[in-house]
Structure formats: C-alpha cells, structure tokens
Design a protein around this motif. Sequence first.
Motif, PDB file in Angstrom:
ATOM      1  N   LYS A   1       0.821  -1.232   0.000  1.00 17.22           N
ATOM      2  CA  LYS A   1       0.000   0.000   0.000  1.00 17.22           C
ATOM      3  C   LYS A   1       0.848   1.273   0.000  1.00 17.22           C
ATOM      4  O   LYS A   1       0.517   2.241  -0.670  1.00 17.22           O
ATOM      5  N   LYS A   2       1.953   1.255   0.748  1.00 19.41           N
ATOM      6  CA  LYS A   2       2.814   2.436   0.807  1.00 19.41           C
ATOM      7  C   LYS A   2       3.377   2.755  -0.578  1.00 19.41           C
ATOM      8  O   LYS A   2       3.394   3.915  -1.001  1.00 19.41           O
ATOM      9  N   GLU A   3       3.807   1.719  -1.297  1.00 24.16           N
ATOM     10  CA  GLU A   3       4.334   1.924  -2.653  1.00 24.16           C
ATOM     11  C   GLU A   3       3.243   2.408  -3.599  1.00 24.16           C
ATOM     12  O   GLU A   3       3.493   3.250  -4.459  1.00 24.16           O
TER      13      GLU A   3
ATOM     14  N   GLN B   1       2.710   6.103  -2.851  1.00 25.08           N
ATOM     15  CA  GLN B   1       3.825   6.912  -3.349  1.00 25.08           C
ATOM     16  C   GLN B   1       3.798   7.011  -4.870  1.00 25.08           C
ATOM     17  O   GLN B   1       3.971   8.104  -5.425  1.00 25.08           O
TER      18      GLN B   1
ATOM     19  N   TYR C   1      -6.746   4.787  -3.692  1.00 29.50           N
ATOM     20  CA  TYR C   1      -5.642   3.889  -3.341  1.00 29.50           C
ATOM     21  C   TYR C   1      -6.149   2.464  -3.153  1.00 29.50           C
ATOM     22  O   TYR C   1      -5.510   1.507  -3.605  1.00 29.50           O
TER      23      TYR C   1
END
Length: 85
Positions: A3-5, A8, A72
């Motif tokens: 999820k972080k990638e 970003q 997202y």
Amino acid sequence: MDKKEIIQTTNAFLVEEFEADLASLTPDANLKATLDLDSLDYIDLVVVIENNFGFKVNPEDFQGIATFQDFYDYVANRLKQKELV
C-alpha cells in the motif's frame, strides 16, 4: 507492491500529470475537488493508471471513488486481482 508503494507511485504521477500539490493529497481529501477533475481529466487519469499499473480501468469503476483513500484501495484491489490471474 504494498500500500505504501501504491500511495507513493500514485501521488507521484498525480503531482506530475495533474500538477497537484503533494500536501493536498491526503487519504480523506476529495479526489475530484482536489485535482479539479473534469470529464476529460478522468480519461487522462484512466490512461495514467493503466500505464503505471498495467491493468485495464473501466470508467464505471470511478463511480465508487470519492476520496484518495478510495482511489488507493481501488488500485490495491485491482493489482491484487491481477496477481491472482
């Protein structure tokens, strides 16, 4: 891709393609209002998603997307589906 990638990568192309202010791209912010999207911008957004993440986007998929978090989550779910195929 975690999820972080996803966040970003997504934020990077939104800043580049839509000249968005990175600070305004918060999970609870309204996607359409923050990016000032019109119908042609949605087409551009679909193309950018398809090019960056490698899956086909159906225009009706955007009906349930209001916030950046919705966006997202949509990308994460579609990537997960793609991995299962």
